[in-house]
Design a protein around this motif. Structure first.
Motif, PDB file in Angstrom:
ATOM      1  N   GLU A  31       0.877  -1.369   0.118  1.00  0.00           N
ATOM      2  CA  GLU A  31       0.116   0.036  -0.009  1.00  0.00           C
ATOM      3  C   GLU A  31       0.875   1.281   0.002  1.00  0.00           C
ATOM      4  OE1 GLU A  31      -2.851   1.934   3.462  1.00  0.00           O
ATOM      5  OE2 GLU A  31      -2.614  -0.277   3.330  1.00  0.00           O
ATOM      6  N   ASN A  73      -3.076   5.098  -0.438  1.00  0.00           N
ATOM      7  CA  ASN A  73      -3.496   5.417   1.065  1.00  0.00           C
ATOM      8  C   ASN A  73      -3.252   7.101   1.042  1.00  0.00           C
ATOM      9  OD1 ASN A  73      -2.960   6.768   3.770  1.00  0.00           O
ATOM     10  ND2 ASN A  73      -3.203   4.559   4.474  1.00  0.00           N
ATOM     11  N   HIS A 107      -8.657  -0.304  -3.968  1.00  0.00           N
ATOM     12  CA  HIS A 107      -8.887   0.472  -3.013  1.00  0.00           C
ATOM     13  C   HIS A 107      -8.264   1.614  -2.653  1.00  0.00           C
ATOM     14  CE1 HIS A 107     -10.189  -3.780  -1.901  1.00  0.00           C
ATOM     15  NE2 HIS A 107     -11.176  -2.943  -1.246  1.00  0.00           N
ATOM     16  N   ILE A 109      -7.523   4.175   0.539  1.00  0.00           N
ATOM     17  CA  ILE A 109      -7.746   4.428   2.120  1.00  0.00           C
ATOM     18  C   ILE A 109      -7.681   5.801   2.306  1.00  0.00           C
ATOM     19  CG2 ILE A 109      -6.729   3.559   4.443  1.00  0.00           C
ATOM     20  CD1 ILE A 109      -7.305   1.420   2.315  1.00  0.00           C
ATOM     21  N   ALA A 165     -12.133   3.222   1.567  1.00  0.00           N
ATOM     22  CA  ALA A 165     -12.052   2.540   2.954  1.00  0.00           C
ATOM     23  C   ALA A 165     -11.522   3.805   3.936  1.00  0.00           C
ATOM     24  CB  ALA A 165     -11.316   1.356   2.961  1.00  0.00           C
ATOM     25  N   GLU A 167     -10.701   4.977   7.442  1.00  0.00           N
ATOM     26  CA  GLU A 167      -9.973   4.424   8.687  1.00  0.00           C
ATOM     27  C   GLU A 167     -10.776   5.211   9.970  1.00  0.00           C
ATOM     28  OE1 GLU A 167      -5.744   4.923  11.115  1.00  0.00           O
ATOM     29  OE2 GLU A 167      -5.696   5.243   8.842  1.00  0.00           O
ATOM     30  N   GLU A 195     -11.490   0.876   6.422  1.00  0.00           N
ATOM     31  CA  GLU A 195     -10.361   0.404   6.580  1.00  0.00           C
ATOM     32  C   GLU A 195     -10.264  -0.066   8.294  1.00  0.00           C
ATOM     33  OE1 GLU A 195      -5.539   0.974   6.458  1.00  0.00           O
ATOM     34  OE2 GLU A 195      -6.906   2.205   7.559  1.00  0.00           O
ATOM     35  N   ASP A 197      -8.247  -0.339  10.841  1.00  0.00           N
ATOM     36  CA  ASP A 197      -6.940  -0.276  11.324  1.00  0.00           C
ATOM     37  C   ASP A 197      -7.512  -0.455  13.129  1.00  0.00           C
ATOM     38  OD1 ASP A 197      -4.801   1.120  13.164  1.00  0.00           O
ATOM     39  OD2 ASP A 197      -4.201   2.103  11.303  1.00  0.00           O
ATOM     40  N   PHE A 221     -11.145  -3.380   3.824  1.00  0.00           N
ATOM     41  CA  PHE A 221      -9.629  -3.364   3.727  1.00  0.00           C
ATOM     42  C   PHE A 221      -9.122  -3.482   5.266  1.00  0.00           C
ATOM     43  CE2 PHE A 221      -5.472  -2.190   2.327  1.00  0.00           C
ATOM     44  CZ  PHE A 221      -5.351  -2.817   1.074  1.00  0.00           C
TER      45      PHE A 221
END
Length: 331
Positions: A31, A73, A107, A109, A165, A167, A195, A197, A221
């Motif tokens: 990523e 990301n 994806h 993020i 996604a 976080e 996501e 995390d 994710f």
């Protein structure tokens, strides 16, 4: 399931060197950062958007390393009232979605972002406990900013067939299950999920497997990052504001916006990010991976290394060994 790492911790190395390290640890996913809070040395977004040959050359780097590019990301604050933060991060997110679409990466993020208290606010404001009636007015304004923005992003993601996604990160409007569910309800989004995390749930004392199961197929994710609690939590709790300023001329600062960077951790922290397996043992990660597999058999789990007490290579190695061993037990 696929296991890999977010290459931000290897930003001092070239992309081929970073991927070689991941492959050497038995990881098959990568990523890369594409904008937002930190620079993007491993993702030439301008070239990717402009040139098909540049996109082919870029993807060839991953193919030759035997590592799949699984996400871009773009973590930042796209709703910030600070123009050098909010406007830039929102544009970075739009560009990241288009870049992912052109690359064939599924994806992107990001974070939900955080507006200010009202239309005249200069700084973002996080309401952590809305017992005061004033706080409801703040939240009403913040959601009035967030909903149209995320409707737009969902439409853009749908156009490029990208799953965005978010976080669940503190100091964001969306940071737990109810706030994410509200975002979906008010936007009707089809291409926005979570996501997972683990670390930002851990320090809030949330039950990570329970959160995963509550969100189900909206977990798009996952990021593997660990947290350890220390004695400081007994008197500070987890809402710790004992951070200190980092001088403008300090080396190795972590930027968050033009003119702003991360503060220094307290010497006696209530909690701290640690390498996967340091804060929670392998049995715990078996539970987390089992829950992730339940909601998505093809789930990607990328390590995010932010353990300041351990070198990058040692931290990535410790995390990879913990995750891959746990994955064998999940089956």
């Amino acid at each position: 399931m696929k296991f890999g790492a977010y290459t931000a911790c290897l930003s001092d190395r070239s992309l081929p060197e970073a991927l070689e390290i991941l492959a050497g640890l038995g990881l098959t996913s990568a990523e890369v950062n594409s904008g937002g809070f930190i620079p993007a040395p491993h993702c030439p977004v301008d070239a990717i958007l402009a040139s098909e040959s540049a996109r082919r050359d870029y993807l060839r780097i991953f193919e030759e390393a035997g590592v799949e590019l699984t996400a871009l990301n773009c973590n930042g604050n796209p709703l910030s009232p600070l123009p050098n933060e909010g406007l830039k991060h929102a544009d970075d997110l739009r560009r990241s979605i288009e870049a992912a679409g052109r690359l064939g990466v599924r994806h992107v993020i990001t974070m939900s972002g955080l507006p200010g208290t009202d239309p005249t606010a200069k700084y973002p404001t996080w309401v952590v406990n809305a017992w005061n009636g004033i706080d409801m007015e703040i939240l009403d304004h913040q959601w009035s900013v967030a909903v149209p923005f995320w409707k737009e992003i969902d439409e853009l993601a749908r156009r490029w067939d990208i799953r965005v996604a978010i976080e669940l990160h503190p100091r964001n409007l969306v940071f737990n299950v109810p706030t994410f569910q509200r975002l979906l309800a008010e936007t009707g989004a089809t291409h926005i999920g979570v996501e997972m995390d683990t670390s930002h749930l851990m320090w809030q004392q949330m039950d990570v497997p329970a959160v995963i199961r509550a969100l189900g197929d909206k977990v798009f994710f996952a990021a593997a990052k660990d947290v350890a609690l220390f004695d400081g939590v007994k008197t500070k709790g987890v809402l710790d504001v004992d951070f200190t300023k980092v001088p403008a001329d300090a080396e190795g600062k972590t930027p968050v916006a033009y003119g702003y960077w991360c503060n220094a951790w307290p010497e006696d922290p209530a909690w701290r990010f640690v390498a996967v397996g340091v804060g929670h043992d392998e049995d715990y990660w078996v539970e987390v991976l089992s829950a992730l597999r339940e909601v998505g058999a093809d789930m990607v789990v990328n390590i995010e290394h932010e353990d300041a007490a351990m070198s990058t290579l040692d931290g990535l190695g410790h995390a990879a060994r913990t995750l891959l061993s746990a994955a064998e037990r999940v089956g």
